[in-house]
Design a protein around this motif. Structure first.
Motif, PDB file in Angstrom:
ATOM      1  N   ALA A  60       0.948  -1.326   0.076  1.00 46.36           N
ATOM      2  CA  ALA A  60       0.005   0.072   0.046  1.00 46.36           C
ATOM      3  C   ALA A  60       1.019   0.945   0.046  1.00 46.36           C
ATOM      4  CB  ALA A  60      -0.907   0.002   1.299  1.00 46.36           C
ATOM      5  N   THR A  61       2.177   1.245   0.723  1.00 50.78           N
ATOM      6  CA  THR A  61       2.978   2.219   0.748  1.00 50.78           C
ATOM      7  C   THR A  61       3.453   2.789  -0.617  1.00 50.78           C
ATOM      8  OG1 THR A  61       3.906   1.434   2.984  1.00 50.78           O
ATOM      9  CG2 THR A  61       4.971   3.210   1.763  1.00 50.78           C
ATOM     10  N   ASN A  62       3.364   1.733  -1.700  1.00 45.19           N
ATOM     11  CA  ASN A  62       4.302   2.022  -2.949  1.00 45.19           C
ATOM     12  C   ASN A  62       2.883   2.983  -3.618  1.00 45.19           C
ATOM     13  OD1 ASN A  62       6.230   1.722  -4.663  1.00 45.19           O
ATOM     14  ND2 ASN A  62       5.058   0.477  -5.827  1.00 45.19           N
ATOM     15  N   GLN A  65      -0.631   8.370  -2.456  1.00 43.91           N
ATOM     16  CA  GLN A  65      -0.189   9.428  -3.294  1.00 43.91           C
ATOM     17  C   GLN A  65       0.003  10.559  -2.463  1.00 43.91           C
ATOM     18  OE1 GLN A  65      -3.991   9.616  -5.263  1.00 43.91           O
ATOM     19  NE2 GLN A  65      -3.475   7.850  -6.804  1.00 43.91           N
ATOM     20  N   GLY A  66      -1.164  11.155  -1.755  1.00 50.28           N
ATOM     21  CA  GLY A  66      -1.072  12.589  -0.923  1.00 50.28           C
ATOM     22  C   GLY A  66       0.063  12.868  -0.258  1.00 50.28           C
ATOM     23  N   GLY A  67       0.499  12.023   0.466  1.00 51.43           N
ATOM     24  CA  GLY A  67       1.764  12.424   1.242  1.00 51.43           C
ATOM     25  C   GLY A  67       1.849  12.050   2.875  1.00 51.43           C
ATOM     26  N   ILE A  68       2.662  12.672   3.546  1.00 50.42           N
ATOM     27  CA  ILE A  68       3.100  12.694   4.896  1.00 50.42           C
ATOM     28  C   ILE A  68       2.802  13.765   5.668  1.00 50.42           C
ATOM     29  CG2 ILE A  68       4.561  11.592   6.703  1.00 50.42           C
ATOM     30  CD1 ILE A  68       6.206  10.700   4.772  1.00 50.42           C
ATOM     31  N   GLY A 225      -4.942  -8.979   4.695  1.00 48.92           N
ATOM     32  CA  GLY A 225      -5.158  -9.033   6.230  1.00 48.92           C
ATOM     33  C   GLY A 225      -4.519 -10.359   6.774  1.00 48.92           C
ATOM     34  N   ASP A 226      -3.358 -10.748   5.961  1.00 52.92           N
ATOM     35  CA  ASP A 226      -2.636 -11.830   6.609  1.00 52.92           C
ATOM     36  C   ASP A 226      -2.100 -11.556   7.991  1.00 52.92           C
ATOM     37  OD1 ASP A 226      -3.113 -12.507   4.040  1.00 52.92           O
ATOM     38  OD2 ASP A 226      -1.070 -12.544   3.249  1.00 52.92           O
ATOM     39  N   GLY A 227      -1.614 -10.492   8.361  1.00 50.53           N
ATOM     40  CA  GLY A 227      -0.930 -10.426   9.627  1.00 50.53           C
ATOM     41  C   GLY A 227      -1.743 -10.387  10.851  1.00 50.53           C
ATOM     42  N   GLY A 377       2.834  -0.002  11.607  1.00 46.38           N
ATOM     43  CA  GLY A 377       2.237   0.499  10.591  1.00 46.38           C
ATOM     44  C   GLY A 377       0.592  -0.141  10.617  1.00 46.38           C
ATOM     45  N   GLU A 378       0.093  -0.241   9.348  1.00 45.52           N
ATOM     46  CA  GLU A 378      -1.558  -0.354   9.273  1.00 45.52           C
ATOM     47  C   GLU A 378      -1.925  -1.681  10.144  1.00 45.52           C
ATOM     48  OE1 GLU A 378      -2.838   0.325   5.498  1.00 45.52           O
ATOM     49  OE2 GLU A 378      -4.710  -0.479   5.841  1.00 45.52           O
ATOM     50  N   VAL A 379      -1.137  -2.655  10.358  1.00 46.89           N
ATOM     51  CA  VAL A 379      -1.452  -3.933  10.869  1.00 46.89           C
ATOM     52  C   VAL A 379      -1.649  -3.845  12.553  1.00 46.89           C
ATOM     53  CG1 VAL A 379       0.631  -4.709  11.636  1.00 46.89           C
ATOM     54  CG2 VAL A 379      -0.883  -6.359  11.188  1.00 46.89           C
ATOM     55  N   ASN A 393      -1.556  10.489   7.828  1.00 42.12           N
ATOM     56  CA  ASN A 393      -1.268  10.240   9.182  1.00 42.12           C
ATOM     57  C   ASN A 393      -0.602   8.876   9.111  1.00 42.12           C
ATOM     58  OD1 ASN A 393      -1.032  12.358  10.650  1.00 42.12           O
ATOM     59  ND2 ASN A 393      -2.765  11.852  11.986  1.00 42.12           N
ATOM     60  N   SER A 394      -0.842   7.952   8.161  1.00 44.59           N
ATOM     61  CA  SER A 394      -0.472   6.567   8.162  1.00 44.59           C
ATOM     62  C   SER A 394       0.862   6.307   7.745  1.00 44.59           C
ATOM     63  CB  SER A 394      -1.479   5.639   7.495  1.00 44.59           C
ATOM     64  OG  SER A 394      -1.835   6.230   6.441  1.00 44.59           O
ATOM     65  N   LEU A 395       1.169   6.976   6.724  1.00 43.64           N
ATOM     66  CA  LEU A 395       2.809   6.858   6.460  1.00 43.64           C
ATOM     67  C   LEU A 395       3.403   7.256   7.435  1.00 43.64           C
ATOM     68  CD1 LEU A 395       2.697   8.215   2.629  1.00 43.64           C
ATOM     69  CD2 LEU A 395       2.999   6.055   3.475  1.00 43.64           C
TER      70      LEU A 395
HETATM   71  C1  LIG Z   1      -4.107   3.933  -2.997  1.00 42.32           C
HETATM   72  C2  LIG Z   1      -3.670   4.474  -1.537  1.00 42.32           C
HETATM   73  C3  LIG Z   1      -3.368   5.800  -1.283  1.00 42.32           C
HETATM   74  C4  LIG Z   1      -3.029   5.906   0.061  1.00 42.32           C
HETATM   75  N1  LIG Z   1      -2.220   7.292   0.524  1.00 42.32           N
HETATM   76  C5  LIG Z   1      -1.865   7.710   1.623  1.00 42.32           C
HETATM   77  C6  LIG Z   1      -1.243   8.920   1.700  1.00 42.32           C
HETATM   78  O1  LIG Z   1      -1.142   9.836   0.877  1.00 42.32           O
HETATM   79  N2  LIG Z   1      -0.719   9.303   2.892  1.00 42.32           N
HETATM   80  C7  LIG Z   1      -0.798   8.339   3.853  1.00 42.32           C
HETATM   81  O2  LIG Z   1      -0.281   8.805   4.949  1.00 42.32           O
HETATM   82  N3  LIG Z   1      -1.168   6.939   3.890  1.00 42.32           N
HETATM   83  C8  LIG Z   1      -1.823   6.813   2.320  1.00 42.32           C
HETATM   84  N4  LIG Z   1      -2.402   5.441   2.342  1.00 42.32           N
HETATM   85  C9  LIG Z   1      -2.033   4.654   3.536  1.00 42.32           C
HETATM   86  C10 LIG Z   1      -1.058   4.186   3.547  1.00 42.32           C
HETATM   87  O3  LIG Z   1      -0.101   3.850   2.170  1.00 42.32           O
HETATM   88  C11 LIG Z   1      -0.715   2.614   4.268  1.00 42.32           C
HETATM   89  O4  LIG Z   1      -1.632   2.826   5.437  1.00 42.32           O
HETATM   90  C12 LIG Z   1       0.629   2.502   4.949  1.00 42.32           C
HETATM   91  O5  LIG Z   1       1.437   2.581   3.593  1.00 42.32           O
HETATM   92  C13 LIG Z   1       0.738   1.130   5.235  1.00 42.32           C
HETATM   93  O6  LIG Z   1       1.964   0.758   5.291  1.00 42.32           O
HETATM   94  P1  LIG Z   1       2.493  -0.806   5.939  1.00 42.32           P
HETATM   95  O7  LIG Z   1       4.061  -0.655   5.942  1.00 42.32           O
HETATM   96  O8  LIG Z   1       1.795  -0.824   7.314  1.00 42.32           O
HETATM   97  O9  LIG Z   1       1.983  -1.716   5.251  1.00 42.32           O
HETATM   98  P2  LIG Z   1       2.021  -1.890   3.466  1.00 42.32           P
HETATM   99  O10 LIG Z   1       2.691  -0.769   2.748  1.00 42.32           O
HETATM  100  O11 LIG Z   1       0.811  -2.381   2.933  1.00 42.32           O
HETATM  101  O12 LIG Z   1       3.060  -3.055   3.216  1.00 42.32           O
HETATM  102  C14 LIG Z   1       2.527  -4.403   3.754  1.00 42.32           C
HETATM  103  C15 LIG Z   1       3.595  -5.219   3.143  1.00 42.32           C
HETATM  104  O13 LIG Z   1       3.469  -6.755   3.873  1.00 42.32           O
HETATM  105  C16 LIG Z   1       3.398  -7.810   2.772  1.00 42.32           C
HETATM  106  N5  LIG Z   1       2.625  -8.713   3.299  1.00 42.32           N
HETATM  107  C17 LIG Z   1       1.498  -8.655   3.707  1.00 42.32           C
HETATM  108  N6  LIG Z   1       0.846 -10.095   3.719  1.00 42.32           N
HETATM  109  C18 LIG Z   1       2.112 -10.901   3.857  1.00 42.32           C
HETATM  110  C19 LIG Z   1       2.472 -12.174   4.163  1.00 42.32           C
HETATM  111  N7  LIG Z   1       1.381 -13.231   4.500  1.00 42.32           N
HETATM  112  N8  LIG Z   1       3.653 -12.539   4.072  1.00 42.32           N
HETATM  113  C20 LIG Z   1       4.579 -12.081   3.649  1.00 42.32           C
HETATM  114  N9  LIG Z   1       4.530 -10.635   3.455  1.00 42.32           N
HETATM  115  C21 LIG Z   1       3.130  -9.949   3.509  1.00 42.32           C
HETATM  116  C22 LIG Z   1       2.994  -7.034   1.842  1.00 42.32           C
HETATM  117  O14 LIG Z   1       3.360  -7.766   0.493  1.00 42.32           O
HETATM  118  C23 LIG Z   1       3.659  -5.761   1.993  1.00 42.32           C
HETATM  119  O15 LIG Z   1       5.185  -5.600   1.546  1.00 42.32           O
HETATM  120  C24 LIG Z   1      -2.815   5.264   1.076  1.00 42.32           C
HETATM  121  C25 LIG Z   1      -3.202   4.009   0.915  1.00 42.32           C
HETATM  122  C26 LIG Z   1      -3.653   3.583  -0.460  1.00 42.32           C
HETATM  123  C27 LIG Z   1      -4.093   2.059  -0.768  1.00 42.32           C
END
Ligand SMILES: Cc1cc2nc3c(=O)[nH]c(=O)nc-3n(C[C@H](O)[C@H](O)[C@H](O)COP(=O)(O)OP(=O)(O)OC[C@H]3O[C@@H](n4cnc5c(N)ncnc54)[C@H](O)[C@@H]3O)c2cc1C
Length: 561
Positions: A60-62, A65-68, A225-227, A377-379, A393-395
């Protein structure tokens, strides 16, 4: 409750004597912002293995769009960012966590810049966008609307170059291994190498959210939602999963993925309109298009129902010529792929599931209720968001808690030393005599039911029906031992969908992103509490706990909370 779901501890069969092993200090599951930041911090004092189920950049991080959000200069103030976050959290945010995250934000931005992140600038300063719920323009962004991609580029480059970090791609984490209640590693499946067992002193869960539980979502395919489900099976405490944030504006082209049209677009002055150009947001909230996401999503939902239409539109035609394409190049390109020229045409949009607000309960160090397991993170459910997440706020949360969890894990691994031989663990679930369902079909049906019954608007009737049908499917899906990632993902989504529906059925009020048509108001007298979920033999054990767990003394060691 579904006893088959409750009694299922591991999704796969394994025997420690038959599988290949690998020993390390810290395992990080996930390579989004939280996982990579955690890995870099842990690697300051430990060897780190990052396990990620797709290519490392898929997250989701990748696609953020909007930012931090960060207070980078006067007249903006930490107090204002904290107040905005607290207001949106609707009485369930943990003020101490919020203050800490907000105050740490600028140093994380500067660190990323030192590591090579190219954030957009305006004159001598970082450019800052304005998003819903923020009282100031404080959203730092990169390449207009490709902030997440830039952050991942920098973090991944750094992690790949680090001598103490190894990244295993296409390596699906199936379950957390526990020995006497302590998390000691993970059982995985690699496309090429099959099942493997990885052992570590500390495991950090950074697997992101569960947007894929819904038919329409902005989340990438990895967000299953695996985690959350792994932690649930291992016995961890999960919290407030009923809070699912819907993003009001995702591109509506039948048959195409629901690509996000960033909130920052409304921050730049875009209007929400009907086909005839009539605006409607002012009738719902004095902040109009810049009201928080839940309000805008519900307003759009109401308009869709009242007018019996499938979508509304974003109108940017009044912006000065060239502004839109320059500020939002990715969105502009995406629209043009569908022959929509934003300077000339209206952009069709409707809401989609976007962010999993609840999660695995953590304390300020990232400790979960299970010794040996941290989450970031989001989990995670850290207390930052409460009943709703403030835009961008989530990044930030991923950076702050990713680093913290990594530092804590690295330090503990150095203190405790490595696990040097695997505990005698095994799991053997006999073949189920029950008939098999088409798992692919179950997944699609689950996503439809969740969107229809557990989406922006909920009611006791529909949630009850949802719980019943998920339990029915679970009897035929959760009793099987599968051997493909898509099948494990469906099992995980069934588990988490049941948690979402159960939480939503429990919370008899409307708060933040949770809206009950049968209890349409916020009820602080009874419901200013968290809804806690834990696996039990009968299915899910539900309890409520007082708000702001962080107000209690955190455990501060790794004995579990
Ligand atoms: C389209 C979109 C735009 C967004 N824009 C913004 C924004 O502008 N600003 C902001 O703050 N937030 C934004 N968010 C929310 C934010 O991007 C996410 O909340 C944040 O990036 C989550 O980061 P994370 O590292 O917790 O999880 P993620 O970035 O989702 O990474 C999870 C990782 O876990 C891996 N994974 C999952 N399950 C398993 C498994 N069973 N085994 C091994 N690996 C696994 C995945 O492959 C991935 O690498 C946006 C979200 C989306 C979808």
């Amino acid at each position: 409750m579904s006893s088959v779901l409750g009694s299922r501890r591991y999704l796969t069969n394994f025997d420690v004597h038959r599988l290949p092993h690998l020993f390390t200090d810290v395992i990080v599951i996930g390579s989004g912002i939280a996982g990579l930041r955690a890995a870099l911090a842990a690697a300051e004092s430990a060897d780190v293995l990052v396990v990620t189920k797709s290519e490392a950049a898929q997250s989701a991080t990748n696609v953020a769009q909007g930012g931090i959000a960060a207070v980078m200069q006067a007249p903006d103030r930490f107090e204002d960012h904290a107040r905005d976050t607290l207001t949106v959290s609707e009485g369930l945010g943990d003020e101490r966590v919020i203050q800490r995250v907000v105050r740490e934000a600028p140093e994380h931005i500067r660190e990323l810049q030192e590591w090579g992140a190219q954030f957009d600038v305006a004159g001598d300063h970082l450019a800052r966008g304005r998003e819903g719920g923020h009282s100031a323009a404080r959203v730092v962004h990169a390449h207009g609307d490709a902030t997440g991609r830039e952050i991942i580029r920098v973090l991944l480059e750094r992690a790949r170059a680090h001598p103490r970090i190894r990244i295993f791609e296409r390596c699906f984490s199936i379950d957390l291994l526990t020995d006497d209640g302590r998390v000691v590693g993970v059982v995985t499946h690699h496309q090429k190498y099959g099942h493997q067992m990885f052992w570590a002193t500390t495991t950090i869960l950074a697997t992101g959210g569960a947007g894929r539980a819904f038919r329409e979502t902005t989340n990438p395919p990895v967000a299953t939602g695996d985690g959350l489900a792994m932690a649930f099976r291992a016995g961890a405490l999960l919290r407030d999963l009923e809070f699912v944030q819907f993003h009001p504006t995702t591109l509506y082209i039948a048959g195409a993925a629901r690509a996000l049209i960033s909130e920052a677009v409304r921050g730049e002055g875009a209007r929400l309109v009907h086909r005839d150009g009539r605006r409607f947001m002012d009738a719902y909230d004095p902040r109009g298009e810049l009201a928080p996401r839940d309000i805008v999503s519900r307003a759009i939902n109401a308009e869709l129902k009242n007018r019996n239409v499938s979508h509304v539109y974003l109108d940017v035609r009044h912006l000065p010529s060239g502004t839109f394409a320059k500020r939002f190049p990715t969105i502009d390109r995406l629209c043009r792929e569908f022959d929509i020229h934003p300077e000339r045409d209206l952009i069709p949009v409707r809401p989609s599931a976007h962010y999993t607000v609840g999660g695995v309960v953590t304390n300020p160090d990232g400790d979960t209720s299970l010794p040996g397991l941290l989450a970031a993170g989001e989990v995670a459910s850290t207390g930052l968001h409460g009943a709703n997440r403030l835009a961008s706020n989530s990044l930030l949360e991923g950076l702050v808690f990713g680093r913290r969890a990594g530092l804590v894990a690295g330090r503990r691994a150095a203190e405790r030393g490595r696990i040097d031989h695997p505990p005698a663990l095994s799991h053997l679930l006999p073949q189920s005599p029950r008939t098999a369902l088409d798992v692919h079909d179950v997944l699609h049906s689950l996503q439809s039911v969740m969107s229809r019954n557990a989406g922006i608007e909920r009611s006791a009737d529909r949630l009850g029906e949802t719980v019943e049908i998920i339990e029915f499917w679970s009897r035929y899906v959760m009793d099987k031992v599968f051997d493909m990632p898509e099948q494990w993902e469906t099992q995980n989504l069934l588990t988490i969908a049941l948690c979402i529906a159960t939480g939503a059925a429990t919370r008899c009020e409307s708060r933040g992103v949770h809206f009950r048509v049968d209890f349409p108001t916020r009820d602080d007298e009874h419901w200013r509490v968290h809804v806690d979920l834990r696996r039990a033999d009968h299915g899910i054990q539900v309890a409520t706990s007082p708000r702001a767990a962080g107000e209690e003394d955190p455990p501060g060691d790794d004995t579990g909370m």
